[in-house]
Design an enzyme around this catalytic site. Structure first.
Site: not given
Length: 129
Positions: A35, A53
């Site tokens: 991620e 994000d």
């Protein structure tokens, strides 16, 4: 802050993520590697949803945190997105726990792509935990 792998493993363990909701520490390490590259300051904008994000877990501003600019945001973790990018990852971990409690680990696309059905033991290998 970009965490060193074993340093992050120790930190996540201390903050109670090891086997939280049945998700092993190695899986959390795999998830955060793909991620964010273990980087607390990582951000990625999603043009489709006009959301961003944030942080080491890449937590989304449409559903989980408030950045003051995402349309129709929900703020499920009741946290400002900037707090998810602090060097102290306590708030980010608390939000990740909330997400995995509600949606499971499959809420993270990177986990599905890179960690599911893979041997993730190497992520904690050689770490003194």
């Amino acid at each position: 802050k970009v965490f060193e792998r074993c340093e992050l493993a120790r930190t996540l363990k201390k903050l109670g993520l090891d086997d939280y909701k049945g998700v092993s520490l190695a899986n959390w390490l795999c998830l955060t590697k793909w991620e964010s590259g273990y980087n607390t300051k990582a951000t990625n904008y999603n043009p489709g949803s006009e959301s961003t994000d944030y942080g080491i877990f890449q937590i989304n501003s449409k559903f989980w945190c408030n950045d003051g600019k995402t349309p129709d945001a929900v703020d499920g973790c009741h946290v400002s997105c900037s707090e998810l990018m602090e060097n102290d990852i306590e708030k980010a971990v608390a939000c990740a726990k909330h997400i995995v409690s509600e949606q499971g680990i499959t809420a993270w696309v990177a986990w599905k792509s890179h960690c599911r059905d893979h041997d993730v033991s190497s992520y904690v290998e050689g770490c003194t935990l």
